[in-house]
Every structure is written in C-alpha cells, then in structure tokens.
Design a protein around this motif. Sequence first.
Motif, short mmCIF file in Angstrom:
data_model
loop_
_atom_site.label_atom_id
_atom_site.label_comp_id
_atom_site.label_asym_id
_atom_site.label_seq_id
_atom_site.Cartn_x
_atom_site.Cartn_y
_atom_site.Cartn_z
N GLU A 21 61.05 34.42 175.76
CA GLU A 21 60.33 35.17 175.76
C GLU A 21 58.80 35.84 175.44
OE1 GLU A 21 60.12 40.24 177.39
OE2 GLU A 21 62.05 39.57 176.67
N ALA A 22 59.85 35.77 174.28
CA ALA A 22 58.58 36.18 172.45
C ALA A 22 57.38 35.36 173.15
CB ALA A 22 59.02 36.74 172.20
N GLN A 23 58.41 33.97 172.92
CA GLN A 23 57.71 32.85 172.23
C GLN A 23 56.55 32.39 173.89
OE1 GLN A 23 57.72 31.21 169.08
NE2 GLN A 23 58.89 32.81 168.63
N LYS A 24 57.15 32.51 174.71
CA LYS A 24 56.38 32.10 176.13
C LYS A 24 55.27 33.43 175.62
CE LYS A 24 56.39 32.40 181.18
NZ LYS A 24 54.82 32.33 181.00
N ALA A 25 55.53 34.07 175.88
CA ALA A 25 54.11 36.09 175.56
C ALA A 25 53.32 34.99 174.56
CB ALA A 25 54.90 37.10 175.86
N ILE A 26 53.69 34.89 173.42
CA ILE A 26 52.87 34.58 171.68
C ILE A 26 52.21 33.00 172.88
CG2 ILE A 26 52.90 33.31 170.17
CD1 ILE A 26 55.25 35.39 169.64
N ALA A 27 52.81 32.05 173.45
CA ALA A 27 51.81 30.86 173.76
C ALA A 27 50.61 31.78 175.12
CB ALA A 27 52.66 29.99 174.72
N ASP A 28 51.62 32.41 175.79
CA ASP A 28 50.27 33.17 176.48
C ASP A 28 49.35 33.88 175.99
OD1 ASP A 28 51.74 31.70 178.90
OD2 ASP A 28 52.62 33.81 179.36
N PHE A 29 49.34 34.83 175.55
CA PHE A 29 48.29 35.25 173.96
C PHE A 29 47.53 34.41 173.59
CE2 PHE A 29 47.01 37.37 170.59
CZ PHE A 29 46.15 38.15 171.66
N ASN A 30 48.34 33.21 172.93
CA ASN A 30 47.21 32.38 172.02
C ASN A 30 46.57 31.93 173.02
OD1 ASN A 30 48.19 32.88 169.74
ND2 ASN A 30 49.91 31.35 169.55
N ARG A 31 46.46 31.12 174.48
CA ARG A 31 45.55 30.60 175.27
C ARG A 31 45.08 31.41 175.69
NH1 ARG A 31 49.95 28.40 177.22
NH2 ARG A 31 50.87 30.02 178.25
N GLN A 49 46.07 44.12 177.98
CA GLN A 49 47.28 44.03 178.72
C GLN A 49 48.06 42.45 178.24
OE1 GLN A 49 46.44 43.32 183.16
NE2 GLN A 49 44.96 45.64 183.04
N THR A 50 47.63 41.75 177.58
CA THR A 50 48.75 41.20 177.35
C THR A 50 49.45 41.43 175.83
OG1 THR A 50 47.00 39.27 178.40
CG2 THR A 50 48.76 38.38 177.10
N LYS A 51 48.27 41.46 175.21
CA LYS A 51 48.71 41.78 173.80
C LYS A 51 49.88 43.53 174.37
CE LYS A 51 47.69 42.04 168.96
NZ LYS A 51 49.20 42.47 168.62
N ARG A 52 49.51 44.02 174.55
CA ARG A 52 50.41 44.76 174.98
C ARG A 52 51.55 44.52 175.25
NH1 ARG A 52 47.60 48.51 178.79
NH2 ARG A 52 45.69 48.72 176.83
N LYS A 53 51.87 43.94 176.53
CA LYS A 53 53.20 43.39 176.88
C LYS A 53 53.52 43.22 175.29
CE LYS A 53 51.81 43.00 181.20
NZ LYS A 53 51.87 42.04 182.79
N LEU A 54 52.99 41.76 174.62
CA LEU A 54 53.16 41.92 173.82
C LEU A 54 54.22 42.17 172.03
CD1 LEU A 54 53.94 38.16 172.01
CD2 LEU A 54 51.37 38.68 170.93
N ASP A 55 53.46 43.11 172.06
CA ASP A 55 53.87 44.15 171.21
C ASP A 55 54.84 44.79 171.26
OD1 ASP A 55 52.20 43.35 169.92
OD2 ASP A 55 50.36 44.80 170.14
N LEU A 56 55.08 45.48 173.21
CA LEU A 56 56.41 46.26 173.41
C LEU A 56 57.58 45.13 173.48
CD1 LEU A 56 54.40 48.30 176.14
CD2 LEU A 56 55.45 49.05 174.05
N ILE A 57 57.74 44.15 173.82
CA ILE A 57 58.79 43.03 173.09
C ILE A 57 59.55 43.15 172.08
CG2 ILE A 57 59.73 40.66 172.81
CD1 ILE A 57 57.33 40.05 174.64
N PRO A 58 60.47 43.47 172.26
CA PRO A 58 61.70 44.90 171.08
C PRO A 58 62.14 42.87 169.67
CG PRO A 58 62.22 45.00 173.28
CD PRO A 58 61.58 43.68 173.07
N THR A 59 61.53 42.32 169.70
CA THR A 59 62.03 41.37 168.94
C THR A 59 59.89 40.46 168.10
OG1 THR A 59 61.04 39.16 170.21
CG2 THR A 59 63.50 39.47 169.34
N VAL A 60 59.58 41.13 168.65
CA VAL A 60 57.99 40.88 168.42
C VAL A 60 57.72 42.35 166.87
CG1 VAL A 60 55.63 40.86 169.02
CG2 VAL A 60 56.65 39.63 170.18
N MET A 61 57.84 43.53 167.58
CA MET A 61 58.24 44.23 167.36
C MET A 61 59.04 45.16 165.99
SD MET A 61 58.16 47.49 170.82
CE MET A 61 59.69 48.45 169.61
#
Length: 146
Positions: A42-52, A79-91
């Motif tokens: 989930e985190a890797q997908k969110a990171i890839a989305d954010f980078n795009r 919004q994407t950054k906020r969602k990314l930052d709220l993922i437990p492994t990212v935090m």
Amino acid sequence: MLATMTMVDLIDEASELAQAISESEVFVDYVIKKKQLEQDKEAQKAIADFNRLKDQYEEVQRFGKYHPDYKEVSSTIRQTKRKLDLIPTVMAFKKAEKELEQLLNEVSGVIAHSVSQTIKVPTGNPFFDQMSCSGGCGSGGSCSCG
C-alpha cells in the motif's frame, strides 16, 4: 601525502565511531522501519502515485497560477501527500529517519565543536541553522548573538 600514525589512529577512531552508530538502537530501528516500508505494498503504491503527481506538479509550477491545471494539480498533490503521510509504515519510517538524523547531527556537532567552537554545524533545520550564530553571523551583532 604520507600517512602519519596520528592520521591512521584518527581513521581507526572514525571507523569505530561509524561501527558504533551502525550498531546503535536508533540505526537498527531505522533499518527495520525502512524494510517494513519497502515491503508495504500500500505504501509503495502511494509513493509511486505521489511521485507521478510530483512530476505533474513540477510541470505546472513552471507556469505557476497561469497554468490551466494549477489549482487541480496543487490540490491533488496536497491530498495525496496527506494520505501518504498517514500510512502507518510511512509515519514510522519518517520518525525513525528523523531520530537517526538527530543522532548524526549531534555526533557532527560534538566532533566539530571539539575542534573549534566557531565551526558551524548544520542541524538539518534551516530555521535553527540561521538562528544558531555559532561563530558570528556577520551582521555586526544585530542578531544578538554574543
């Protein structure tokens, strides 16, 4: 330049310090959190989305508010950054990364200030780097550093 015994001793001490840091609880925690982040799909997908989105954002920033998609892209990336930052492994990773950075900054400060109190050591925080005034700020004392 010939290596003197003092330089060899210094290199040995630096290697021991690096070994101590890499065996520290802070570093071990950082490595664990990094692996957990890398394994979190989930985190890797969110990171890839954010980078795009970041690429799109940089393109829009070239033209600023005059770009037709400026508001939409700016809003979406926040919004994407906020969602990314709220993922437990990212935090958890960001917290571990910050703690490791703090340890390395403290070690750098101890080393630098053991050589001279006037050596400026970046803290990683531009606000505090500007406020520290270690060694003088060149403003003629107007910043009230002593």
